[in-house]
Scaffold this active site. Structure first.
Site, short mmCIF file in Angstrom:
data_model
loop_
_atom_site.label_atom_id
_atom_site.label_comp_id
_atom_site.label_asym_id
_atom_site.label_seq_id
_atom_site.Cartn_x
_atom_site.Cartn_y
_atom_site.Cartn_z
N ASP A 181 -11.84 -2.18 -3.78
CA ASP A 181 -11.85 -2.56 -2.36
C ASP A 181 -11.20 -1.44 -1.56
O ASP A 181 -10.42 -0.65 -2.09
CB ASP A 181 -11.10 -3.87 -2.15
CG ASP A 181 -9.63 -3.80 -2.56
OD1 ASP A 181 -9.35 -3.28 -3.67
OD2 ASP A 181 -8.77 -4.23 -1.78
N GLU A 241 -6.87 -5.36 -3.79
CA GLU A 241 -5.55 -4.71 -3.74
C GLU A 241 -5.10 -4.53 -2.30
O GLU A 241 -3.94 -4.75 -1.96
CB GLU A 241 -5.60 -3.35 -4.45
CG GLU A 241 -4.22 -2.75 -4.74
CD GLU A 241 -3.61 -2.01 -3.56
OE1 GLU A 241 -2.38 -1.82 -3.56
OE2 GLU A 241 -4.32 -1.63 -2.61
N1 BES Z 1 -2.88 3.24 -2.97
C1 BES Z 1 -2.06 2.55 -2.02
C2 BES Z 1 -0.59 2.79 -2.23
C3 BES Z 1 -0.30 4.22 -1.91
C4 BES Z 1 -0.29 4.63 -0.59
C5 BES Z 1 -0.09 5.15 -2.89
C6 BES Z 1 -0.09 5.97 -0.27
C7 BES Z 1 0.12 6.49 -2.59
C8 BES Z 1 0.12 6.90 -1.29
C9 BES Z 1 -2.39 1.08 -2.06
O1 BES Z 1 -3.79 0.91 -2.02
C10 BES Z 1 -1.85 0.41 -0.83
O2 BES Z 1 -2.32 0.72 0.24
N2 BES Z 1 -0.93 -0.53 -0.98
C11 BES Z 1 -0.53 -1.36 0.10
C12 BES Z 1 -0.02 -2.64 -0.49
C13 BES Z 1 -0.21 -3.84 0.38
C14 BES Z 1 -1.62 -4.06 0.84
C15 BES Z 1 0.30 -5.07 -0.33
C16 BES Z 1 0.55 -0.70 0.95
O3 BES Z 1 1.32 0.15 0.47
O4 BES Z 1 0.58 -0.99 2.16
MN MN Z 2 -4.77 2.09 -3.35
MN MN Z 3 -4.45 1.41 0.05
#
Ligand code: BES
Ligand code: MN
Ligand code: MN
Length: 446
Positions: free
Chosen positions: A88, A153
């Protein structure tokens, strides 16, 4: 270059084409209108792993988005590795600000632009490239592999707990590789060893039970927008540090970014300063952060000379590793309930919480990973903290306490995940794929 690295190089063009096809699918689970696209993307992902010879490929769901579980049994005596990514993506935002259409992958200067080219369809591509290279020419995979590609996710993985419970045996592994994070730069890889947690809430303030003429009553009766703005202003001190009491602060690793890094990476406007005190990595990895991520109130086009009776804001709190996200949400709620001026009514509706996570990045699996990364990138990996969150890591760790968790990724500081013009550095994809294939090969029993 090893034979295996040469094979990775050979499979990369086909993997890139498959990645481009995935990016063309608008798998935005958060948009109810595009849920069919998420189902289409799950099928496309399932087909890709069937294509690398996985005998057992299923699309599963537990009341949420479709996920793909593809399994290849372990050779005798070999460990099983779970390879995670998510299919997603975030909504594309303002299409007018994209330099090329968000769902039409486009290469410029060695980067592939498009929503999800990096976060996290590149994670899928990395796994695919490693597996294609390892099984090229009819070779048997050196370890057991379970690919798990989730579909929600970006919505906080609400049904992941149920998926883990329903497929506990199928997802069991000795090593879990989560390819959804960042690298130090396009030249220096990273292993992410800590992530912040996340909590959010909606705060509503009310001063009146209906709007009033702002000339007749302004200056005597407070409006809700003014109250809300003053309340939100209490969340930080004058230095921009979070001013909510009782939040956890840890200590970041002893590395830092150069003095111009923030300005170069973020597009911070001239004259606008950074906020908070402490080194950049301390603030990003080890301190809490509060952001106002939305406000519901009268839009300017509808503004009239009226005292607004109520207004709402969504407040997001990042939780440093070592803190408890639920306790942090309580602290934020207490702060909001006690800091509104002039006795205004405050209602806080708690939202989602996701726990932070800190990894013990030692032991033979980490040694093997560092060796593989150093060989593939020509530079040793940095142990990196992360300001972002991957809340389900804590769920995996709880479900499989004996497994070693590695958080890798194909993003780099220029990726602009979640923003306009998201992109993947194609050389980073190549290095990440080589590193993962070398790592998997190194886990084979002698
Ligand atoms: N891949 C990201 C986390 C991330 C962001 C890793 C930037 C490395 C650099 C993940 O998909 C994400 O966006 N996580 C969300 C979690 C939330 C939706 C619960 C976040 O960090 O906001
Ligand atoms: Mn991600
Ligand atoms: Mn993300």
């Amino acid at each position: 270059m090893s034979d295996l690295e040469a094979r990775v190089r050979e499979v990369l063009p086909s993997v890139r084409a498959d990645l481009e096809d995935l990016v063309r699918i608008q798998s935005v689970w958060a948009d109810p209108e595009r849920r069919d696209e998420v189902h289409r993307s799950a099928r496309a992902v399932a087909d890709l792993f069937t294509g690398v010879g996985f005998p057992d490929v299923q699309i599963v769901s537990e009341g949420g988005a479709p996920a793909v579980i593809a399994r290849h049994p372990a050779p005798p005596g070999a460990p099983t590795v779970l390879l995670y990514a998510h299919h997603d993506v975030q909504p594309e935002g303002d299409v007018a600000q994209w330099h090329s259409p968000p769902f039409e992958p486009t290469e410029r200067n060695g980067r592939l632009y498009g929503r999800g080219t990096a976060d996290d369809k590149a994670g899928i591509a990395t796994h695919l490239a490693a597996l294609r290279a390892l099984s090229a020419g009819g070779n048997a995979l050196p370890v057991g592999v379970t690919v798990f590609v989730e579909g929600e996710e970006e919505s906080g993985s609400p049904s992941l707990g149920r998926l883990l419970a329903a497929h506990r045996d199928a997802l069991a592994a000795d090593v879990i590789v989560i390819a959804d994070s960042d690298n130090w730069s396009t030249e220096i890889p990273a292993l992410t060893v800590s992530l912040r947690g996340l909590a959010d809430c909606v705060v509503e303030v009310a001063t009146l039970d209906h709007g009033l003429h702002s000339g007749l009553w302004g200056g005597v009766v407070p409006d809700a927008i003014t109250v809300l703005v003053r309340l939100l202003a209490t969340l930080h001190d004058d230095d921009g540090n979070v001013a909510v009491e009782g939040l956890h602060e840890g200590t970041a690793a002893d590395v830092d970014r150069g003095p111009d890094w923030v300005r170069a990476e973020t597009g911070l406007l001239d004259g606008v300063s950074e906020i908070g005190t402490g080194s950049v990595v301390q603030r990003l990895w080890a301190k809490p952060a509060i952001t106002v991520i939305g406000i519901d109130t009268t839009p300017i086009a509808k503004a009239s000379n009226t005292l607004i009776p109520s207004a709402r804001a969504k407040v997001s709190l990042r939780v440093a590793p070592g803190g408890d996200a639920a306790a942090h949400l309580d602290a934020l709620r207490r702060h909001l309930e006690t800091h509104a001026p002039w006795g205004a009514k405050v209602t806080v509706t708690p939202g989602d919480v996701g726990q932070p996570y800190a990894i013990d990045a030692t032991g033979p699996v980490y040694e093997a990973a560092r060796t593989a990364f150093a060989q593939a990138w020509g530079a040793a990996p940095v142990d990196m903290g992360m300001g972002g969150s991957i809340p389900f890591i804590a769920e995996f760790a709880e479900a499989y306490p004996a497994a070693t968790i590695l958080v890798t990724g194909v993003e780099d500081p220029g990726t602009q995940a979640h923003s306009i013009n998201e992109s993947l550095d194609l050389l980073v994809l190549a290095k990440a794929a080589m590193a993962e294939s070398l790592f998997l090969a190194a886990l084979a029993p002698d």
